[in-house]
Design a protein around this motif. Sequence first.
Motif, PDB file in Angstrom:
ATOM      1  N   MET A  71      -2.216   5.147 -11.917  1.00 11.08           N
ATOM      2  CA  MET A  71      -2.420   3.775 -11.190  1.00 11.08           C
ATOM      3  C   MET A  71      -2.420   4.319  -9.616  1.00 11.08           C
ATOM      4  SD  MET A  71      -1.965   1.117 -12.980  1.00 11.08           S
ATOM      5  CE  MET A  71      -1.177  -0.015 -12.257  1.00 11.08           C
ATOM      6  N   ALA A  72      -2.011   5.244  -9.175  1.00 10.57           N
ATOM      7  CA  ALA A  72      -2.269   5.729  -7.796  1.00 10.57           C
ATOM      8  C   ALA A  72      -3.459   5.967  -7.354  1.00 10.57           C
ATOM      9  CB  ALA A  72      -1.094   6.883  -7.480  1.00 10.57           C
ATOM     10  N   VAL A  80       2.881  -0.620  -7.816  1.00 15.37           N
ATOM     11  CA  VAL A  80       3.033  -0.563  -8.898  1.00 15.37           C
ATOM     12  C   VAL A  80       3.171   1.030  -9.471  1.00 15.37           C
ATOM     13  CG1 VAL A  80       2.040  -0.939 -11.483  1.00 15.37           C
ATOM     14  CG2 VAL A  80       2.006  -2.714  -9.768  1.00 15.37           C
ATOM     15  N   ALA A  81       2.293   1.599  -8.877  1.00 17.36           N
ATOM     16  CA  ALA A  81       2.290   3.115  -9.144  1.00 17.36           C
ATOM     17  C   ALA A  81       3.487   3.669  -8.684  1.00 17.36           C
ATOM     18  CB  ALA A  81       1.123   4.005  -8.498  1.00 17.36           C
ATOM     19  N   GLU A  82       4.043   3.510  -7.402  1.00 18.26           N
ATOM     20  CA  GLU A  82       5.241   3.869  -6.945  1.00 18.26           C
ATOM     21  C   GLU A  82       6.456   3.410  -7.906  1.00 18.26           C
ATOM     22  OE1 GLU A  82       6.121   6.012  -4.356  1.00 18.26           O
ATOM     23  OE2 GLU A  82       4.034   6.248  -4.422  1.00 18.26           O
ATOM     24  N   LYS A 131       1.365   7.954 -16.299  1.00 16.12           N
ATOM     25  CA  LYS A 131       2.127   6.734 -15.400  1.00 16.12           C
ATOM     26  C   LYS A 131       1.915   7.021 -13.676  1.00 16.12           C
ATOM     27  CE  LYS A 131       5.541   5.206 -18.533  1.00 16.12           C
ATOM     28  NZ  LYS A 131       6.941   5.072 -18.680  1.00 16.12           N
ATOM     29  N   GLY A 159      -5.554   0.070   4.356  1.00 10.80           N
ATOM     30  CA  GLY A 159      -5.313   0.390   3.069  1.00 10.80           C
ATOM     31  C   GLY A 159      -3.974   1.078   2.808  1.00 10.80           C
ATOM     32  N   TRP A 160      -3.445   1.144   1.648  1.00 10.28           N
ATOM     33  CA  TRP A 160      -2.197   1.667   1.414  1.00 10.28           C
ATOM     34  C   TRP A 160      -2.013   3.101   2.078  1.00 10.28           C
ATOM     35  CZ3 TRP A 160       2.516   0.921  -0.508  1.00 10.28           C
ATOM     36  CH2 TRP A 160       3.355   1.808  -0.882  1.00 10.28           C
ATOM     37  N   SER A 161      -2.929   3.997   1.724  1.00 10.63           N
ATOM     38  CA  SER A 161      -2.272   5.366   2.181  1.00 10.63           C
ATOM     39  C   SER A 161      -2.357   5.783   3.696  1.00 10.63           C
ATOM     40  CB  SER A 161      -3.537   6.274   1.482  1.00 10.63           C
ATOM     41  OG  SER A 161      -4.591   6.112   1.888  1.00 10.63           O
ATOM     42  N   LYS A 219      -5.738  -5.787  -3.494  1.00 12.85           N
ATOM     43  CA  LYS A 219      -6.276  -4.607  -4.215  1.00 12.85           C
ATOM     44  C   LYS A 219      -5.485  -3.528  -3.680  1.00 12.85           C
ATOM     45  CE  LYS A 219     -11.100  -5.994  -5.005  1.00 12.85           C
ATOM     46  NZ  LYS A 219     -12.548  -5.813  -4.355  1.00 12.85           N
ATOM     47  N   SER A 220      -5.564  -3.259  -2.323  1.00 12.99           N
ATOM     48  CA  SER A 220      -4.930  -2.220  -1.892  1.00 12.99           C
ATOM     49  C   SER A 220      -3.261  -2.237  -2.077  1.00 12.99           C
ATOM     50  CB  SER A 220      -5.335  -1.847  -0.502  1.00 12.99           C
ATOM     51  OG  SER A 220      -6.558  -2.067   0.000  1.00 12.99           O
ATOM     52  N   LEU A 237      -3.026  -3.646   5.416  1.00 15.34           N
ATOM     53  CA  LEU A 237      -3.670  -3.165   4.308  1.00 15.34           C
ATOM     54  C   LEU A 237      -5.043  -3.415   4.329  1.00 15.34           C
ATOM     55  CD1 LEU A 237      -1.019  -4.769   1.500  1.00 15.34           C
ATOM     56  CD2 LEU A 237      -1.515  -2.209   1.730  1.00 15.34           C
ATOM     57  N   THR A 270       6.837   3.361 -11.103  1.00 20.08           N
ATOM     58  CA  THR A 270       6.834   4.247 -12.248  1.00 20.08           C
ATOM     59  C   THR A 270       7.837   5.221 -12.083  1.00 20.08           C
ATOM     60  OG1 THR A 270       5.003   5.729 -11.900  1.00 20.08           O
ATOM     61  CG2 THR A 270       4.519   3.811 -12.857  1.00 20.08           C
ATOM     62  N   ARG A 271       8.356   5.479 -11.074  1.00 16.74           N
ATOM     63  CA  ARG A 271       9.272   6.223 -10.731  1.00 16.74           C
ATOM     64  C   ARG A 271      10.798   5.834  -9.963  1.00 16.74           C
ATOM     65  NH1 ARG A 271       9.682  11.412  -9.983  1.00 16.74           N
ATOM     66  NH2 ARG A 271       9.356  12.083 -12.166  1.00 16.74           N
ATOM     67  N   ARG A 277      10.707  -1.377  -9.278  1.00 20.51           N
ATOM     68  CA  ARG A 277      10.256  -2.084 -10.591  1.00 20.51           C
ATOM     69  C   ARG A 277      10.834  -3.434 -10.485  1.00 20.51           C
ATOM     70  NH1 ARG A 277       7.918  -0.319 -15.073  1.00 20.51           N
ATOM     71  NH2 ARG A 277       8.322   1.762 -14.850  1.00 20.51           N
ATOM     72  N   LEU A 305      -9.913  -4.326 -10.604  1.00 17.70           N
ATOM     73  CA  LEU A 305      -9.597  -3.169  -9.819  1.00 17.70           C
ATOM     74  C   LEU A 305     -10.245  -1.949 -10.635  1.00 17.70           C
ATOM     75  CD1 LEU A 305      -6.089  -3.912  -8.839  1.00 17.70           C
ATOM     76  CD2 LEU A 305      -8.095  -4.275  -7.771  1.00 17.70           C
ATOM     77  N   ALA A 354      -5.572   2.907  -7.485  1.00 13.10           N
ATOM     78  CA  ALA A 354      -5.322   2.151  -6.057  1.00 13.10           C
ATOM     79  C   ALA A 354      -6.017   2.848  -4.896  1.00 13.10           C
ATOM     80  CB  ALA A 354      -3.707   2.193  -5.679  1.00 13.10           C
ATOM     81  N   GLU A 355      -6.083   3.902  -4.554  1.00 13.58           N
ATOM     82  CA  GLU A 355      -6.666   4.720  -3.633  1.00 13.58           C
ATOM     83  C   GLU A 355      -8.339   4.252  -3.877  1.00 13.58           C
ATOM     84  OE1 GLU A 355      -5.908   6.570  -1.134  1.00 13.58           O
ATOM     85  OE2 GLU A 355      -3.899   5.708  -1.772  1.00 13.58           O
ATOM     86  N   MET A 363      -1.502  -2.199  -6.601  1.00 15.80           N
ATOM     87  CA  MET A 363      -1.666  -1.115  -7.623  1.00 15.80           C
ATOM     88  C   MET A 363      -0.996  -0.095  -7.110  1.00 15.80           C
ATOM     89  SD  MET A 363      -3.508  -1.799 -10.251  1.00 15.80           S
ATOM     90  CE  MET A 363      -4.570  -0.608 -11.058  1.00 15.80           C
ATOM     91  N   ALA A 364      -0.796   0.231  -5.776  1.00 15.65           N
ATOM     92  CA  ALA A 364      -0.175   1.366  -5.258  1.00 15.65           C
ATOM     93  C   ALA A 364       1.247   1.039  -5.347  1.00 15.65           C
ATOM     94  CB  ALA A 364      -0.487   1.467  -3.739  1.00 15.65           C
ATOM     95  N   THR A 406      -9.707   1.540  -4.435  1.00 19.76           N
ATOM     96  CA  THR A 406     -10.195   0.454  -3.945  1.00 19.76           C
ATOM     97  C   THR A 406     -10.910   0.499  -2.722  1.00 19.76           C
ATOM     98  OG1 THR A 406      -7.845  -0.093  -3.070  1.00 19.76           O
ATOM     99  CG2 THR A 406      -8.648  -0.779  -5.228  1.00 19.76           C
ATOM    100  N   ARG A 407     -10.396   1.741  -1.953  1.00 19.65           N
ATOM    101  CA  ARG A 407     -11.149   1.880  -0.445  1.00 19.65           C
ATOM    102  C   ARG A 407     -12.014   2.951  -0.555  1.00 19.65           C
ATOM    103  NH1 ARG A 407      -9.587   0.737   4.193  1.00 19.65           N
ATOM    104  NH2 ARG A 407      -9.770  -1.473   4.295  1.00 19.65           N
ATOM    105  N   ARG A 424     -13.880   5.996  -6.586  1.00 20.97           N
ATOM    106  CA  ARG A 424     -14.188   4.989  -7.617  1.00 20.97           C
ATOM    107  C   ARG A 424     -15.230   5.404  -8.728  1.00 20.97           C
ATOM    108  NH1 ARG A 424     -13.744  -0.317  -8.382  1.00 20.97           N
ATOM    109  NH2 ARG A 424     -13.293  -0.806  -6.191  1.00 20.97           N
TER     110      ARG A 424
END
Lengths: 208, 208
Positions: free
Chosen positions: A109-110, B112-114, A105, B34-36, B105-106, B30, B116-117, B122, B179, A113-114, B109-110, A116-117, A122
């Motif tokens: 997903m993380a 949603v990944a977060e 989990k 991007g997310w990171s 995109k960026s 974004l 999960t914890r 959520r 994605l 997500a990464e 998913m990121a 995508t850039r 990928r």
Amino acid sequence: MQSRTPASRTGRPRSAAADTAILAATRDALVELGWSKLTLGDVATRAGVAKTTLYRRWAGKPELVCDAVAELFDELELPDRGSLAADIEGVVLQFAAILARPEAKSGLMAVVAESTRDDALRERIRASIVERQMRLVLEGRARAQSRGELPAEPDPAESARTVDLIFDVVAGAVVHRTLVSGKPADEDWVHSFTRVLLLGLSGSSEQT
Amino acid sequence: MQSRTPASRTGRPRSAAADTAILAATRDALVELGWSKLTLGDVATRAGVAKTTLYRRWAGKPELVCDAVAELFDELELPDRGSLAADIEGVVLQFAAILARPEAKSGLMAVVAESTRDDALRERIRASIVERQMRLVLEGRARAQSRGELPAEPDPAESARTVDLIFDVVAGAVVHRTLVSGKPADEDWVHSFTRVLLLGLSGSSEQT
DNA sequence: AGCTTTCGCTACGACTCGTAGCGTAATGCC
DNA sequence: GGCATTACGCTACGAGTCGTAGCGAAAGCT
């Protein structure tokens, strides 16, 4: 796993034990900390190796977690359960069981997500994770066609599109159910899903 | 958007313009980073506000991006196109168009990944993103049932399970296609997908 | 032996994080 | 108008992580 070094046959070889220890430590860290709080320094400590060793083998966190998560999908199998419906239910339940694990989990997903850039990432995901799942779809479909449960598609291009569609529907539905809706893909759900999918696939190929 | 302040009617009010500027700046960041690589300090600079203002309104990066991405789904509509098939194709194409945008995109998913914890995150995603999509499914299904295209389900519990299943299949397939597989959900794909889905749903409700 | 590559370790500059503190600005209430 | 209250902009800070450089030692091959 990473870059091939065919021309280098001299010098001290890389410790294979370190690889497995690092990947196992990565999964442990994913369970305890999750993706965002996972640091490469911590993984190195858990694995009992130096941080520099880790950086010599992996370019960064996404690549490392990709490889660590990919091993989770090694256990996917597709035994012949006698019918397409049973084959689908079996493999979907396996897939759901893997996705229910916290390391999957947090990590899967993380990494997606990464990706995508990051085209290289990928491709790494495609080769090490998606490829294996796709092969199960191909195998199950061929088996069903030989049973006469699915119509044969002589055109290879059309066949490839169908396989892609099936794969996105199956994997997407299970992932969405597990990670977005946050509900378990249990036997009841898988049974309902399989019924819908089978009806959708066995229908006539008419174009509207 | 965030915490309600019903009892506080005194003092300087929060700038509504700052909210929209921050969320727009978040989407810009974004797209570019991007997310990171997105940092809250950078977003604050882009929005023309102080970093502390940003922290006073959002708990962290996931919550901010969640709200910024949620606004992308405001444009989702479900006009009556005359048939269930046309309704599905229309809304799926809209959904795919949103997911094709780099800020979606960026970010999606990121986040949603977060989640999960993080149960609070959520729930925030469910309320601000998933809820709106789910309503389209409910509306489209009711419309199809009134047309006689789908069987009525008197049992509310069974009906809820069916809606959940449809939603996970539709959203999951489109997200996975866009994605994970990295291929566009264009008209051809949406058409094939709709055909499979309709065949699967219109079939008899027999339990095997 | 000698050569080559990996390993563990330490240290480092650069960056981001999230918060505290302070003076100022904008509103509602009296 | 004056006052209390809240939001804002700004600066500065300790803490933590990142990814890398440099070194000596270890483990292979020929």
